[in-house]
Design a protein around this motif. Structure first.
Motif, PDB file in Angstrom:
ATOM      1  N   VAL A  67       0.854  -1.135  -0.102  1.00  0.00           N
ATOM      2  CA  VAL A  67      -0.058   0.270  -0.148  1.00  0.00           C
ATOM      3  C   VAL A  67       0.844   1.209   0.012  1.00  0.00           C
ATOM      4  O   VAL A  67       0.622   2.295  -0.732  1.00  0.00           O
ATOM      5  N   ALA A  68       1.789   1.233   0.945  1.00  0.00           N
ATOM      6  CA  ALA A  68       2.716   2.470   0.881  1.00  0.00           C
ATOM      7  C   ALA A  68       3.504   2.585  -0.660  1.00  0.00           C
ATOM      8  O   ALA A  68       3.684   3.604  -1.116  1.00  0.00           O
ATOM      9  N   ASN A  69       3.798   1.612  -0.963  1.00  0.00           N
ATOM     10  CA  ASN A  69       4.626   1.777  -2.502  1.00  0.00           C
ATOM     11  C   ASN A  69       3.559   2.279  -3.511  1.00  0.00           C
ATOM     12  O   ASN A  69       3.979   3.192  -4.100  1.00  0.00           O
ATOM     13  N   LEU A  70       2.115   1.839  -3.529  1.00  0.00           N
ATOM     14  CA  LEU A  70       1.308   2.280  -4.386  1.00  0.00           C
ATOM     15  C   LEU A  70       1.163   3.774  -4.383  1.00  0.00           C
ATOM     16  O   LEU A  70       0.950   4.313  -5.229  1.00  0.00           O
ATOM     17  N   LEU A  71       0.885   4.030  -2.892  1.00  0.00           N
ATOM     18  CA  LEU A  71       0.516   5.564  -2.785  1.00  0.00           C
ATOM     19  C   LEU A  71       1.800   6.350  -3.011  1.00  0.00           C
ATOM     20  O   LEU A  71       1.603   7.469  -3.375  1.00  0.00           O
ATOM     21  N   PHE A  72       3.123   5.835  -3.010  1.00  0.00           N
ATOM     22  CA  PHE A  72       3.989   6.603  -3.224  1.00  0.00           C
ATOM     23  C   PHE A  72       4.379   6.742  -4.812  1.00  0.00           C
ATOM     24  O   PHE A  72       4.809   7.750  -5.040  1.00  0.00           O
ATOM     25  N   ILE A  78       1.902  10.115  -2.041  1.00  0.00           N
ATOM     26  CA  ILE A  78       1.947  10.046  -0.360  1.00  0.00           C
ATOM     27  C   ILE A  78       3.021   9.228   0.138  1.00  0.00           C
ATOM     28  O   ILE A  78       2.892   8.180  -0.336  1.00  0.00           O
ATOM     29  N   SER A  79       3.714   9.596   1.057  1.00  0.00           N
ATOM     30  CA  SER A  79       4.763   8.894   1.509  1.00  0.00           C
ATOM     31  C   SER A  79       4.476   8.660   3.083  1.00  0.00           C
ATOM     32  O   SER A  79       4.097   9.531   3.867  1.00  0.00           O
ATOM     33  N   LEU A  80       4.258   7.239   3.221  1.00  0.00           N
ATOM     34  CA  LEU A  80       3.987   6.882   4.854  1.00  0.00           C
ATOM     35  C   LEU A  80       4.912   5.855   5.221  1.00  0.00           C
ATOM     36  O   LEU A  80       5.779   5.204   4.473  1.00  0.00           O
TER      37      LEU A  80
END
Length: 179
Positions: A67-72, A78-80
């Motif tokens: 999910v973090a990779n997809l958002l980034f 978006i960086s989480l």
């Protein structure tokens, strides 16, 4: 910088950040299997509340890393952080620190997370390879920065391919996890 440091109203900033992560948590609440919790402000360094978002990776079919990779890699970027603390063996998730957010960003983050976690990207986990060595023990690591050098201590416990333990830096100790 010194003037800004002495004039900051930390309590007001923390209240604003807490309202942002609360708005994100409320938006994610309807998603079955997703839970949220807040890690309160602690210490003097990097003082901000953190939103922990957790789910069972088998039930949702995805990982916090995916999910973090997809958002980034998508728009808006978006960086989480990966989940902090010690999630359960089947648990995964993300951590949101609001320090770098601007007013209104909480709405964008909440909507993107809701969209992604409502229809998560499916991830098939590959079987873990047998480790080539056992890294368990205490390691002193010398880190050379552009402006200086620091020695950090890693206390590592290895179980199969999974690593956990503690990272002690110059000013603070944190949990570590990895493979």
């Amino acid at each position: 910088a010194a003037e800004a440091w002495t004039k900051r109203d930390y309590e007001a900033e923390i209240r604003v950040w807490a309202s942002w992560i609360d708005a994100i948590a409320k938006r994610l609440a309807p998603i079955a299997g997703v839970t949220t919790s807040v890690t309160p402000v602690e210490g003097l360094s990097n003082r901000m509340p953190l939103l922990q978002i957790r789910w069972d990776k088998a039930k949702l079919g995805t990982t916090g890393e995916a999910v973090a990779n997809l958002l980034f890699e998508s728009e808006p970027r978006i960086s989480l952080f990966p989940a902090r603390g010690k999630p359960g063996p089947d648990e995964t998730g993300l951590t949101i620190g609001p320090y770098m957010m601007a007013p209104g960003d909480e709405k964008v983050v909440a909507e993107r997370l809701f969209a992604v976690l409502s229809k998560p990207p499916r991830v098939e986990e590959k079987p873990k390879e047998t480790p080539a060595a056992d890294l368990s023990g205490t390691w002193d690591v010398r880190i050379e920065y552009a402006a200086g050098v620091s020695t950090h201590r890693l206390d590592i416990r290895q179980r199969g391919s999974d690593l956990d333990g503690t990272h002690q830096g110059d000013f603070v100790a944190r949990d570590l996890r990895g493979t």
